[in-house]
Design an enzyme around this catalytic site. Structure first.
Site, PDB file in Angstrom:
ATOM      1  N   GLY A  38       0.479  -1.100   0.330  1.00 59.01           N
ATOM      2  CA  GLY A  38       0.235  -0.446   0.480  1.00 59.01           C
ATOM      3  C   GLY A  38       0.867   1.136   0.043  1.00 59.01           C
ATOM      4  O   GLY A  38       0.897   2.367  -0.596  1.00 59.01           O
ATOM      5  N   ASP A  59      10.564  -6.698  -1.558  1.00 59.73           N
ATOM      6  CA  ASP A  59       9.128  -7.779  -1.059  1.00 59.73           C
ATOM      7  C   ASP A  59       9.074  -9.291  -1.401  1.00 59.73           C
ATOM      8  O   ASP A  59       8.661  -9.577  -2.429  1.00 59.73           O
ATOM      9  CB  ASP A  59       7.900  -7.175  -1.642  1.00 59.73           C
ATOM     10  N   ASP A 127       5.418  -3.530   6.191  1.00 58.30           N
ATOM     11  CA  ASP A 127       3.794  -4.046   7.634  1.00 58.30           C
ATOM     12  C   ASP A 127       4.246  -4.580   8.830  1.00 58.30           C
ATOM     13  O   ASP A 127       3.343  -5.496   9.356  1.00 58.30           O
ATOM     14  CB  ASP A 127       2.919  -4.554   6.587  1.00 58.30           C
ATOM     15  N   ASN A 128       5.608  -4.847   8.978  1.00 56.81           N
ATOM     16  CA  ASN A 128       5.816  -5.550   9.908  1.00 56.81           C
ATOM     17  C   ASN A 128       7.041  -4.569  11.027  1.00 56.81           C
ATOM     18  O   ASN A 128       8.023  -4.497  10.806  1.00 56.81           O
ATOM     19  CB  ASN A 128       6.117  -6.949  10.322  1.00 56.81           C
ATOM     20  N   ALA A 130       9.601  -6.219  12.864  1.00 50.71           N
ATOM     21  CA  ALA A 130      10.316  -6.598  13.021  1.00 50.71           C
ATOM     22  C   ALA A 130      11.735  -6.279  11.507  1.00 50.71           C
ATOM     23  O   ALA A 130      12.562  -5.804  11.924  1.00 50.71           O
ATOM     24  CB  ALA A 130      10.472  -8.217  13.197  1.00 50.71           C
ATOM     25  N   THR A 131      10.325  -6.042  10.597  1.00 57.30           N
ATOM     26  CA  THR A 131      11.673  -5.145   9.407  1.00 57.30           C
ATOM     27  C   THR A 131      11.372  -3.774   9.743  1.00 57.30           C
ATOM     28  O   THR A 131      12.810  -3.343   9.340  1.00 57.30           O
ATOM     29  CB  THR A 131      10.480  -5.748   8.060  1.00 57.30           C
ATOM     30  N   CYS A 173      14.076   5.454  19.149  1.00 53.24           N
ATOM     31  CA  CYS A 173      13.806   6.298  19.920  1.00 53.24           C
ATOM     32  C   CYS A 173      12.463   6.008  19.954  1.00 53.24           C
ATOM     33  O   CYS A 173      12.130   6.873  21.687  1.00 53.24           O
ATOM     34  CB  CYS A 173      14.664   7.583  19.551  1.00 53.24           C
ATOM     35  N   CYS A 186      -3.256  -4.897   8.490  1.00 53.13           N
ATOM     36  CA  CYS A 186      -4.521  -4.270   7.042  1.00 53.13           C
ATOM     37  C   CYS A 186      -5.250  -5.870   7.072  1.00 53.13           C
ATOM     38  O   CYS A 186      -6.314  -5.456   7.041  1.00 53.13           O
ATOM     39  CB  CYS A 186      -3.907  -3.958   6.347  1.00 53.13           C
TER      40      CYS A 186
HETATM   41 ZN   LIG Z   1      17.825   6.069  18.435  1.00 57.02          ZN
END
Ligand SMILES: [Zn+2]
Length: 250
Positions: A38, A59, A127-128, A130-131, A173, A186
């Site tokens: 998206g 992707d 969309d996550n 971890a990535t 941060c 989504c």
């Molecule tokens: Zn930082």
């Protein structure tokens, strides 16, 4: 630039803030786009139409019928195909001059580090968490500007972490890696189609401004959009001196 390029990019060249010099910076630039969904769709479409010389698109998913409501780089006949291949075909039809490299993988580790090092700007439309965190860590290490975006339901956000400056806050941060952040997908929550277009287009605008070195970016600021009430607000971000990712003491 040849005559055709002068025509193709004439509406940029007319802008005193960009001009031929700014357009030449786009042509010479390399952008890393994480996600061809998206957000990645409008990002890739605008970077390609604007003439960013080299676009690396990552992707690991295939195009699904449920994607087409908002992932505007993909067409109905691409259902079942790799998103990166589908996106490459659309981008080539818009601007065949642009070199698009499609990586059908969820990049991580050393490979991600190298891709980030080679990029002039990194745009995260994944969309996550971890990535997102892996991309942030790589950008902190390589001191690269990161344009981060997210969109779910009617709520969107964009921030620029211009990690070329040692005083800049990083994504961690704002959202600590150890935090309770849960992926809000989504697929479960739904997402308003044009919201991803608005947020992705803001990301594209910020990336292009970074590449041209013009204007004021969202560096150190988080833009929050409530597309249901159509209210925008911006909050200032500060570097967390205890951040384990970007703090030199950490
Ligand atoms: Zn930082």
């Amino acid at each position: 630039m040849n005559d055709e390029q002068l025509l193709r990019y004439s509406r940029h060249i007319l802008l005193p803030e960009l001009g031929i010099e700014g357009q030449e910076k786009f042509l010479a630039a390399r952008a890393l786009v994480i996600g061809a969904g998206g957000l990645g769709s409008p990002v890739a479409l605008y970077l390609a139409s604007a003439g960013v010389g080299s676009i690396v698109l990552c992707d690991n998913e295939d195009v699904d019928l449920t994607n087409l409501q908002r992932q505007i780089v993909h067409r109905t006949d691409a259902v079942g195909k790799r998103k990166v291949d589908s996106a490459r075909a659309t981008l080539a039809a818009i601007n065949p001059e642009v070199r698009v490299e499609g990586l059908p993988e969820r990049v991580d580790g050393e490979r991600l580090e190298i891709l980030v090092q080679q990029a002039d700007v990194v745009i995260d439309g994944c969309d996550n968490f971890a990535t997102r965190h892996a991309v942030n860590r790589a950008c902190v290490r390589a001191k690269k500007p990161l344009v981060s975006g997210a969109a779910v339901r009617f709520d969107g956000q964009v921030a620029v972490f211009d990690l070329r400056a040692s005083t800049a806050p990083c994504y961690a941060c704002l959202f600590p890696e150890s935090g309770e952040s849960e992926d809000v997908r989504c697929a479960v929550m739904g997402v308003f189609a044009p919201l991803t277009g608005i947020i992705g287009s803001i990301q594209a605008a910020e990336a292009l401004k970074i590449l041209a070195g013009t204007g004021e970016t969202l560096a150190g600021r988080l833009l929050l959009l409530d597309a249901h009430a159509m209210q925008v607000r911006t909050i200032t971000l500060r570097k967390d001196p205890a951040c384990p990712v970007c703090s030199t003491a950490g």
